[in-house]
Design a protein around this motif. Sequence first.
Motif, PDB file in Angstrom:
ATOM      1  N   ILE B  68     -12.008 -19.416  78.103  1.00 33.16           N
ATOM      2  CA  ILE B  68     -13.029 -19.964  79.012  1.00 33.16           C
ATOM      3  C   ILE B  68     -12.758 -19.499  80.452  1.00 33.16           C
ATOM      4  CG2 ILE B  68     -13.937 -22.099  80.032  1.00 33.16           C
ATOM      5  CD1 ILE B  68     -13.408 -23.455  77.302  1.00 33.16           C
ATOM      6  N   VAL B  69     -11.504 -19.583  80.876  1.00 31.58           N
ATOM      7  CA  VAL B  69     -11.176 -19.171  82.257  1.00 31.58           C
ATOM      8  C   VAL B  69     -11.440 -17.674  82.439  1.00 31.58           C
ATOM      9  CG1 VAL B  69      -9.328 -18.991  83.971  1.00 31.58           C
ATOM     10  CG2 VAL B  69      -9.486 -21.014  82.534  1.00 31.58           C
ATOM     11  N   SER B  70     -11.097 -16.884  81.420  1.00 29.47           N
ATOM     12  CA  SER B  70     -11.322 -15.431  81.499  1.00 29.47           C
ATOM     13  C   SER B  70     -12.808 -15.105  81.616  1.00 29.47           C
ATOM     14  CB  SER B  70     -10.778 -14.731  80.246  1.00 29.47           C
ATOM     15  OG  SER B  70      -9.475 -15.119  79.992  1.00 29.47           O
ATOM     16  N   PHE B  71     -13.633 -15.978  81.054  1.00 31.92           N
ATOM     17  CA  PHE B  71     -15.073 -15.750  81.057  1.00 31.92           C
ATOM     18  C   PHE B  71     -15.676 -15.890  82.459  1.00 31.92           C
ATOM     19  CE2 PHE B  71     -19.062 -18.292  80.970  1.00 31.92           C
ATOM     20  CZ  PHE B  71     -19.930 -17.314  80.536  1.00 31.92           C
ATOM     21  N   VAL B  72     -15.068 -16.722  83.304  1.00 38.24           N
ATOM     22  CA  VAL B  72     -15.679 -17.048  84.601  1.00 38.24           C
ATOM     23  C   VAL B  72     -15.911 -15.800  85.472  1.00 38.24           C
ATOM     24  CG1 VAL B  72     -15.369 -18.354  86.754  1.00 38.24           C
ATOM     25  CG2 VAL B  72     -14.892 -19.436  84.549  1.00 38.24           C
ATOM     26  N   LEU B 219      -2.346 -26.378  82.019  1.00 36.62           N
ATOM     27  CA  LEU B 219      -1.490 -25.200  81.793  1.00 36.62           C
ATOM     28  C   LEU B 219      -0.787 -24.839  83.096  1.00 36.62           C
ATOM     29  CD1 LEU B 219      -3.842 -22.833  79.763  1.00 36.62           C
ATOM     30  CD2 LEU B 219      -1.670 -23.756  78.969  1.00 36.62           C
ATOM     31  N   SER B 220       0.391 -24.270  82.996  1.00 38.49           N
ATOM     32  CA  SER B 220       1.034 -23.808  84.233  1.00 38.49           C
ATOM     33  C   SER B 220       0.259 -22.586  84.734  1.00 38.49           C
ATOM     34  CB  SER B 220       2.494 -23.441  83.978  1.00 38.49           C
ATOM     35  OG  SER B 220       2.572 -22.173  83.367  1.00 38.49           O
ATOM     36  N   PHE B 221       0.220 -22.386  86.050  1.00 44.89           N
ATOM     37  CA  PHE B 221      -0.576 -21.309  86.641  1.00 44.89           C
ATOM     38  C   PHE B 221      -0.126 -19.944  86.117  1.00 44.89           C
ATOM     39  CE2 PHE B 221      -1.687 -18.372  90.158  1.00 44.89           C
ATOM     40  CZ  PHE B 221      -3.055 -18.554  90.123  1.00 44.89           C
ATOM     41  N   ASN B 222       1.190 -19.758  85.997  1.00 43.17           N
ATOM     42  CA  ASN B 222       1.708 -18.465  85.533  1.00 43.17           C
ATOM     43  C   ASN B 222       1.286 -18.163  84.106  1.00 43.17           C
ATOM     44  OD1 ASN B 222       2.884 -17.298  87.704  1.00 43.17           O
ATOM     45  ND2 ASN B 222       4.905 -18.196  87.360  1.00 43.17           N
ATOM     46  N   SER B 223       1.391 -19.171  83.224  1.00 44.36           N
ATOM     47  CA  SER B 223       0.967 -18.978  81.830  1.00 44.36           C
ATOM     48  C   SER B 223      -0.513 -18.633  81.771  1.00 44.36           C
ATOM     49  CB  SER B 223       1.212 -20.249  81.007  1.00 44.36           C
ATOM     50  OG  SER B 223       2.551 -20.607  81.046  1.00 44.36           O
ATOM     51  N   LEU B 224      -1.290 -19.371  82.573  1.00 46.64           N
ATOM     52  CA  LEU B 224      -2.741 -19.160  82.575  1.00 46.64           C
ATOM     53  C   LEU B 224      -3.074 -17.738  83.021  1.00 46.64           C
ATOM     54  CD1 LEU B 224      -5.523 -20.480  82.197  1.00 46.64           C
ATOM     55  CD2 LEU B 224      -5.455 -21.137  84.582  1.00 46.64           C
ATOM     56  N   ILE B 225      -2.426 -17.282  84.086  1.00 46.81           N
ATOM     57  CA  ILE B 225      -2.713 -15.939  84.602  1.00 46.81           C
ATOM     58  C   ILE B 225      -2.324 -14.873  83.575  1.00 46.81           C
ATOM     59  CG2 ILE B 225      -2.010 -14.227  86.338  1.00 46.81           C
ATOM     60  CD1 ILE B 225      -4.058 -16.213  87.337  1.00 46.81           C
ATOM     61  N   LEU B 226      -1.174 -15.052  82.925  1.00 45.25           N
ATOM     62  CA  LEU B 226      -0.775 -14.084  81.899  1.00 45.25           C
ATOM     63  C   LEU B 226      -1.802 -14.053  80.767  1.00 45.25           C
ATOM     64  CD1 LEU B 226       3.095 -14.634  81.631  1.00 45.25           C
ATOM     65  CD2 LEU B 226       1.899 -12.653  82.542  1.00 45.25           C
ATOM     66  N   GLY B 227      -2.314 -15.224  80.396  1.00 45.88           N
ATOM     67  CA  GLY B 227      -3.339 -15.300  79.354  1.00 45.88           C
ATOM     68  C   GLY B 227      -4.629 -14.631  79.793  1.00 45.88           C
ATOM     69  N   VAL B 228      -5.020 -14.886  81.054  1.00 45.21           N
ATOM     70  CA  VAL B 228      -6.278 -14.323  81.569  1.00 45.21           C
ATOM     71  C   VAL B 228      -6.193 -12.796  81.626  1.00 45.21           C
ATOM     72  CG1 VAL B 228      -7.740 -14.156  83.630  1.00 45.21           C
ATOM     73  CG2 VAL B 228      -7.005 -16.378  82.814  1.00 45.21           C
ATOM     74  N   LEU B 229      -5.012 -12.267  81.952  1.00 48.17           N
ATOM     75  CA  LEU B 229      -4.850 -10.799  81.996  1.00 48.17           C
ATOM     76  C   LEU B 229      -5.220 -10.191  80.647  1.00 48.17           C
ATOM     77  CD1 LEU B 229      -1.538 -10.222  83.991  1.00 48.17           C
ATOM     78  CD2 LEU B 229      -3.878  -9.885  84.760  1.00 48.17           C
ATOM     79  N   LEU B 230      -4.887 -10.903  79.570  1.00 49.24           N
ATOM     80  CA  LEU B 230      -5.267 -10.406  78.241  1.00 49.24           C
ATOM     81  C   LEU B 230      -6.711 -10.782  77.928  1.00 49.24           C
ATOM     82  CD1 LEU B 230      -2.114 -11.406  76.158  1.00 49.24           C
ATOM     83  CD2 LEU B 230      -2.851  -9.094  76.697  1.00 49.24           C
ATOM     84  N   THR B 263     -22.744 -12.037  77.886  1.00 52.15           N
ATOM     85  CA  THR B 263     -21.431 -12.625  78.212  1.00 52.15           C
ATOM     86  C   THR B 263     -21.359 -14.069  77.700  1.00 52.15           C
ATOM     87  OG1 THR B 263     -22.075 -13.432  80.405  1.00 52.15           O
ATOM     88  CG2 THR B 263     -21.171 -11.210  80.296  1.00 52.15           C
ATOM     89  N   ILE B 264     -22.479 -14.795  77.828  1.00 50.40           N
ATOM     90  CA  ILE B 264     -22.489 -16.197  77.364  1.00 50.40           C
ATOM     91  C   ILE B 264     -22.334 -16.240  75.838  1.00 50.40           C
ATOM     92  CG2 ILE B 264     -23.865 -18.315  77.251  1.00 50.40           C
ATOM     93  CD1 ILE B 264     -25.163 -17.421  79.933  1.00 50.40           C
ATOM     94  N   MET B 434     -12.173 -12.104  92.363  1.00 51.58           N
ATOM     95  CA  MET B 434     -11.315 -12.451  91.212  1.00 51.58           C
ATOM     96  C   MET B 434     -10.815 -11.189  90.516  1.00 51.58           C
ATOM     97  SD  MET B 434     -13.336 -15.573  89.410  1.00 51.58           S
ATOM     98  CE  MET B 434     -13.798 -17.043  90.281  1.00 51.58           C
ATOM     99  N   MET B 435     -11.713 -10.205  90.380  1.00 51.27           N
ATOM    100  CA  MET B 435     -11.307  -8.950  89.736  1.00 51.27           C
ATOM    101  C   MET B 435     -10.230  -8.243  90.568  1.00 51.27           C
ATOM    102  SD  MET B 435     -12.735  -8.340  86.867  1.00 51.27           S
ATOM    103  CE  MET B 435     -13.969  -9.189  85.902  1.00 51.27           C
ATOM    104  N   GLY B 436     -10.370  -8.317  91.878  1.00 51.89           N
ATOM    105  CA  GLY B 436      -9.357  -7.728  92.753  1.00 51.89           C
ATOM    106  C   GLY B 436      -8.009  -8.412  92.571  1.00 51.89           C
ATOM    107  N   PHE B 437      -8.048  -9.734  92.477  1.00 52.76           N
ATOM    108  CA  PHE B 437      -6.816 -10.499  92.266  1.00 52.76           C
ATOM    109  C   PHE B 437      -6.165 -10.109  90.930  1.00 52.76           C
ATOM    110  CE2 PHE B 437      -4.792 -14.215  90.287  1.00 52.76           C
ATOM    111  CZ  PHE B 437      -3.792 -14.467  91.216  1.00 52.76           C
ATOM    112  N   ILE B 438      -6.992  -9.988  89.898  1.00 50.15           N
ATOM    113  CA  ILE B 438      -6.458  -9.636  88.575  1.00 50.15           C
ATOM    114  C   ILE B 438      -5.859  -8.224  88.597  1.00 50.15           C
ATOM    115  CG2 ILE B 438      -7.095  -9.231  86.149  1.00 50.15           C
ATOM    116  CD1 ILE B 438      -9.278 -11.442  86.658  1.00 50.15           C
ATOM    117  N   PHE B 439      -6.523  -7.308  89.316  1.00 51.32           N
ATOM    118  CA  PHE B 439      -6.017  -5.933  89.461  1.00 51.32           C
ATOM    119  C   PHE B 439      -4.588  -5.952  90.033  1.00 51.32           C
ATOM    120  CE2 PHE B 439      -5.338  -1.921  91.560  1.00 51.32           C
ATOM    121  CZ  PHE B 439      -6.052  -0.967  90.845  1.00 51.32           C
TER     122      PHE B 439
END
Lengths: 52, 501
Positions: B68-72, B219-230, B263-264, B434-439
Amino acid sequence: VTRTTFEVLTLGTLVVIVIFGLIGYVVAKPVREQTATIELPTDLAGAVGEVT
Amino acid sequence: MTSDAQAPTITEGHIATGDKGLKADALGYMSNLVIGIASTAPAYSLAATLGFIVVIHGIGVKAPAVLIVSFVPILFVSLGYRYLNKADPDAGTTFAWTTRAFGPWLGWMNGWAIFVADVIVMASLSVIASQYTYALFDWKHGQNSATWLIIGSVVWIALMTWICYRGIELSAETQMFLLSAEILILAAFSVVALAKVYHGGALPGSLHVSASWFNPFDLSFNSLILGVLLGIFIYWGWDSGVAVNEESRDSAEGPGKAAVLSTILLLLIYLVVATAAIAYAGTKFLGANSNDVLNPLGKSVFGSPWNKLLIIAVLTSASASTQTTILPTARTTLSMAKWGAIPEVFGRIHPRYLTPTVSTIGMGALSIVWTALLVGFDPGQNVLSDSITALGFAVCFYYGFTGLACGWYYRRQLFKSVRGFVLAGLVPVLGGVMMGFIFVKAWIVESNPSYNYSAPLFGIQVPIVIGIGGLLLGVPFMLIAFAKLRPYFRRKTEVAPPGLI
């Protein structure tokens, strides 16, 4: 898809995300407030020695 | 070039063409939607990613929350596509829009980023299609032989290139068939798996579905970010439905709307299948089979011989995506040629099929060479696995700039209505940020050797060599283009014409 349907779908999804986020934030508050106490070894030099 | 909302239609004999010579009005809204969803390869994406999300420390059953977070950011950027396409339904999509909004240099680099991402992913898609073809016939030797994998991949790429070359309608019909099979099988899998969870027959680690699985806030922020990267990259590809805008009916409205809706729908597909998989098998099983969760799940959920259905789902998914990756790349380079950003030979159109000729065949040929090199020199497929991580850089680059371009292009109209400000300004720009942050985050994470499969090259991790190196490789090509094709590089930036939002 008509413009109305599309707008409802898009704005509806955005609204659902915001509501979902707010509810999730409130519901998860107790979990976020949980803290774990981790005791550090009193003899740090010894602990490092054991690891290495 | 046009900045009108609708591409001009020129009638040649009985067939109408757009200003680039592509076949106008050939695709309906449903085809845009199908191409958008099929291009992301839902079954393959889930098979290859879900297990890796589940095993991230602290995520486990909360993989749906990560999805869900990755979808945003994806939804936010898709709104940028929708509004930019409304102003300029150009087959070059991000290339054309960023050229208008930010000028020729950034425009050129964004066109290059699309090209790089698509070429990189072709190796993985064709190898998966090849492996699953052999798996369908239980041919273990073929699945593990580099030579046979290359042969299978070449056949798949050649076949899909031919379909893309042969005409856009044939491409769309093929997609409709492949995606229907894929979605039907995934739906059957989800229903049977959930039925077994609640009525007996599920694996020992099975769990009842809980609302907390969908909540990312504990979720911890770090775990969430690692998950979102995938998680974020399993949504990549929906923009292919926009790349066929000049061949679509209602080119200014249909493809853009289809992008957002796809996307939805992808979110719904991923949530249903991921939830069913976790509930049926539990996290340990998925983690133990993280390279491919669907094949072992299929054996357990359907039993023999119906377990072949999930193999067919992944096979149709990868083959459909192989085709829908060629489509947008060929149209991006076609558009770049028509804009004068690359040599005009890439702008050639088949007189009868009305498809890009040099761009389509060139993409197919380059993909074959890339795949053969990658598998031939590294039969263990470590570099191939790292190349999947690497393509994220190019994806974040051009998705991010599309989101930013939307807000910038419409800047003079944003403050005329709240709706326009939110949908064409705030939301796409947020998506771009957000895409820049993920990059940046991906760069930091991929710099850690423990996240990669291959040994570093010259001290640099392989995903960074391929991803960032691939993007930087565009710079010398752009400078050559600058030396040879001056008029394009003299273009001024533009703003959106009034009255569109």
